[in-house]
Design an enzyme around this catalytic site. Structure first.
Site, PDB file in Angstrom:
ATOM      1  N   ASP A 164       0.852  -1.177   0.000  1.00 59.85           N
ATOM      2  CA  ASP A 164       0.000   0.000   0.000  1.00 59.85           C
ATOM      3  C   ASP A 164       0.896   1.237   0.000  1.00 59.85           C
ATOM      4  OD1 ASP A 164      -2.337   1.579   0.272  1.00 59.85           O
ATOM      5  OD2 ASP A 164      -3.244   0.028   1.518  1.00 59.85           O
TER       6      ASP A 164
ATOM      7  N   ASP B  23      -3.161   4.849  -2.388  1.00 64.75           N
ATOM      8  CA  ASP B  23      -4.253   5.334  -1.557  1.00 64.75           C
ATOM      9  C   ASP B  23      -4.667   6.756  -1.935  1.00 64.75           C
ATOM     10  OD1 ASP B  23      -5.852   5.124   1.033  1.00 64.75           O
ATOM     11  OD2 ASP B  23      -4.629   6.886   1.472  1.00 64.75           O
TER      12      ASP B  23
ATOM     13  N   GLU C  37       9.063  -9.163 -14.648  1.00 69.14           N
ATOM     14  CA  GLU C  37       7.626  -9.255 -14.390  1.00 69.14           C
ATOM     15  C   GLU C  37       7.011  -7.871 -14.476  1.00 69.14           C
ATOM     16  OE1 GLU C  37       6.267 -10.363 -10.521  1.00 69.14           O
ATOM     17  OE2 GLU C  37       7.230  -8.664  -9.540  1.00 69.14           O
TER      18      GLU C  37
ATOM     19  N   HIS D 169     -11.114  -2.391   3.394  1.00 69.91           N
ATOM     20  CA  HIS D 169     -11.027  -2.058   4.811  1.00 69.91           C
ATOM     21  C   HIS D 169     -11.804  -0.798   5.179  1.00 69.91           C
ATOM     22  CE1 HIS D 169      -8.048   0.282   2.706  1.00 69.91           C
ATOM     23  NE2 HIS D 169      -7.952   1.084   3.735  1.00 69.91           N
ATOM     24  N   ASP D 170     -12.292  -0.056   4.193  1.00 69.27           N
ATOM     25  CA  ASP D 170     -13.026   1.189   4.453  1.00 69.27           C
ATOM     26  C   ASP D 170     -14.534   1.032   4.330  1.00 69.27           C
ATOM     27  OD1 ASP D 170     -10.809   2.806   4.984  1.00 69.27           O
ATOM     28  OD2 ASP D 170     -10.511   3.291   2.865  1.00 69.27           O
TER      29      ASP D 170
END
Length: 582
Positions: free
Chosen positions: A119, A223, A290, A361-362
């Site tokens: 994150d 975020d 990758e 999670h929010d």
């Protein structure tokens, strides 16, 4: 031919070589599993989940079919907002472990074929960050790292620079006596906003990205991306302008919703920063073999969200698709859901992957928000539709929100309401309660003899992983079956057809020439339905059940004819053609 052109050609050739080796396509149809570390698994008995706890559960995640785990913030933080207030982007929070623990997590996940995504919180830091401390003191080079502004005198009293309101209520400005100015915090007081009009800040944040990519992470979830820029006061006479009232009668002057945030979010400059970060990510594709994924969080209109994909000349991120969170509820019918799916598929660029998010999670957990009788349906849709699937921990079980009393509430968004009665309307704690592993003390999350950081939900004795693994039919078993189907050729690469066969029956079909066709059917009603799929002309007549939800009467292995498929009340079921398409 210029030197720059030669370099671009060499980079392009390197990327093509990686693509040819099959290293670039993992993200296009990935299953990404979000872990909220504080609530996933506690390894040391302190009541708080940690990195070693996550490592211990990697075999479970690999067996589930997860291709990447996204960890909510694990960086050094005073934890006012539980990791979203970062004091040092290059250190691990001690309560979660050490850098050695993290590097061991990376090594073990690599062995199991599970990638690690971190994150990234670029809008703000903690007010305990060394950058902020130096900016307060106006140390050379750090003067403009944050958004500072002078206050205004009103009747002889110093007031904030304008009327801007924090997402967590009250003024978005906090006075700092040492500096003699206010700093902007669009979230909690301890989260000062960085100033992206300062080139040094942009370079710092690129260096943070490189630090973690050098360690081998596979990308970032970013975020609150659309909050990064505010209007430039130079364009408004040297002061930040007031935002207009929203006109919503349900909110008061201290509520975020009281204003229309036209000057503090969704500014066009944000996209260029994202495109610049994508260039940094691309540096590592040829280095590490990758694709490095970037997923961005922005609660915004779809036209603005889609811009994060790129501008036609430069690529950007995969913007999270929150339509399943905001546009579908437990009253939505099959036609409503079809329109939501079709809308995203219509707006997104044809050459970019879609994505489907059922929770995070929010937000209130999917099972609580949509209803427990729609758990299989929503999981199936997120897994069968084209592109990336993001699963929040516990959704595979249908885990519900837990009860958290006012006295036990930790979320600053709820605490800032100062309302012991209605705090729960703002609280995110119920959807952050610990993962329910089994029937042992604390649901197997922790062996602490004290309290876990948030209480375990009351229903853990009957709703947990161990019970669902042993049951003949369960949300977990259905989810795992559909994950396996997600990796089939038709779902990875096939054409999509969505049809509302009635107000209560939705069919999602994936067809690829030379491969068995896949069709998922959802019955949202309280009554059994005999579904006729004859209108799907490319779908062959003979089908077999390959995944059956908890409310289905048809079971895995049953053979059916497409003209008459029994789909019982609240059933989500997946069928596969006996013959190859098409």
């Amino acid at each position: 031919m210029s030197a720059r052109t030669n370099i671009l050609l060499l980079v392009t050739a390197a990327l093509v070589a990686v693509v040819a080796a099959g290293g670039l396509d993992w993200y296009e149809t990935a299953l990404v599993y979000q872990i909220y570390p504080r609530s996933f698994k506690d390894s040391d008995g302190d009541g708080i989940g940690d990195i070693n706890g996550i490592t211990s559960k990697l075999p479970y995640l690999a067996d589930l079919g997860v291709e990447a785990i996204w960890l909510s913030p694990i960086f050094l933080s005073p934890m006012y907002d539980f990791g979203y207030d970062i004091s040092d982007y290059r250190q691990i929070a001690p309560e979660y472990g050490t850098m050695d623990d993290f590097e061991n997590l990376l090594a073990e996940s690599k062995k199991l074929g599970v990638r690690v995504i971190l994150d990234y919180v670029p809008n703000h830091t903690s007010n305990e960050s060394d950058w902020f401390v130096k900016s307060v003191r106006k140390e050379p080079g750090f003067e403009n790292y944050y958004v500072w502004a002078d206050g205004v005198k009103v009747n002889g009293t110093l007031q904030p620079p304008n009327n801007w309101i924090s997402i967590f209520r009250k003024s978005a400005w906090e006075y700092n006596a040492t500096r003699g100015q206010y700093y902007l915090h669009q979230f909690v007081i301890g989260q000062p906003d960085l100033n992206y009009r300062e080139p040094k800040v942009q370079q710092e944040m690129k260096d943070v990205i490189r630090f973690w990519l050098d360690k081998g992470v596979s990308g970032f979830r970013v975020d609150a991306i659309n909050m990064m820029y505010e209007v430039d006061p130079k364009d408004y006479g040297g002061r930040f302008p007031d935002e207009p009232l929203s006109g919503d009668p349900n909110y008061g002057p201290e509520d975020y919703e009281y204003l229309d945030h036209i000057y503090t979010k969704d500014l066009s400059e944000t996209y260029d920063v994202v495109f610049d970060w994508r260039d940094v990510f691309n540096e590592y594709i040829s280095k590490q073999g990758e694709y490095k994924i970037m997923m961005t969080e922005a609660y915004a209109d779809i036209e603005l969200m889609i811009k994060y994909y790129g501008d036609g000349k430069r690529n950007g991120s995969i913007p999270f698709n929150f339509a399943f969170l905001g546009e579908i509820n437990n009253q939505s019918n099959a036609r409503d859901i079809k329109l939501v799916i079709d809308k995203w598929m219509t707006y997104k660029p044809a050459n970019q992957p879609a994505n489907w998010v059922n929770g995070n999670h929010d937000q209130s957990r999917m099972a609580s928000r949509q209803g427990t009788d729609r758990v299989d349906a929503m999981n199936m849709l997120a897994l069968l539709l084209p592109g990336v699937t993001i699963t929040y921990q516990g959704e595979e079980l249908g885990q519900t929100d837990g009860y958290v009393s006012w006295e036990e509430t930790k979320d600053p968004q709820a605490c800032n309401t100062e309302d012991p009665i209605n705090y729960w309307k703002k609280s995110r704690d119920p959807n952050r309660t610990p993962y329910q592993w089994d029937t042992s003390r604390n649901a197997g999350f922790s062996n602490t003899t004290g309290k876990t950081w948030l209480p375990v939900a009351d229903n853990y004795l009957t709703l947990n992983l161990a019970v669902q693994q042993q049951a003949a039919n369960s949300h977990y078993k259905f989810y795992k079956d559909v994950v396996r189907i997600k990796k089939s050729p038709a779902v990875r690469n096939g054409d999509l057809d969505t049809r509302a066969l009635s107000t209560s029956v939705l069919a999602v079909t994936r067809l690829l020439p030379g491969a068995p066709g896949i069709v998922g059917i959802v019955n949202l009603s309280d009554e059994d339905q005999n579904v006729d799929l004859s209108s799907l002309r490319l779908l062959s007549s003979q089908l077999q059940v390959i995944a059956s939800g908890v409310d289905c009467k048809l079971q895995k292995g049953d053979a059916v004819n497409k003209s008459n498929v029994l789909v019982s009340a609240h059933c989500a079921i997946v069928l596969q053609t006996i013959n190859n398409c098409c």
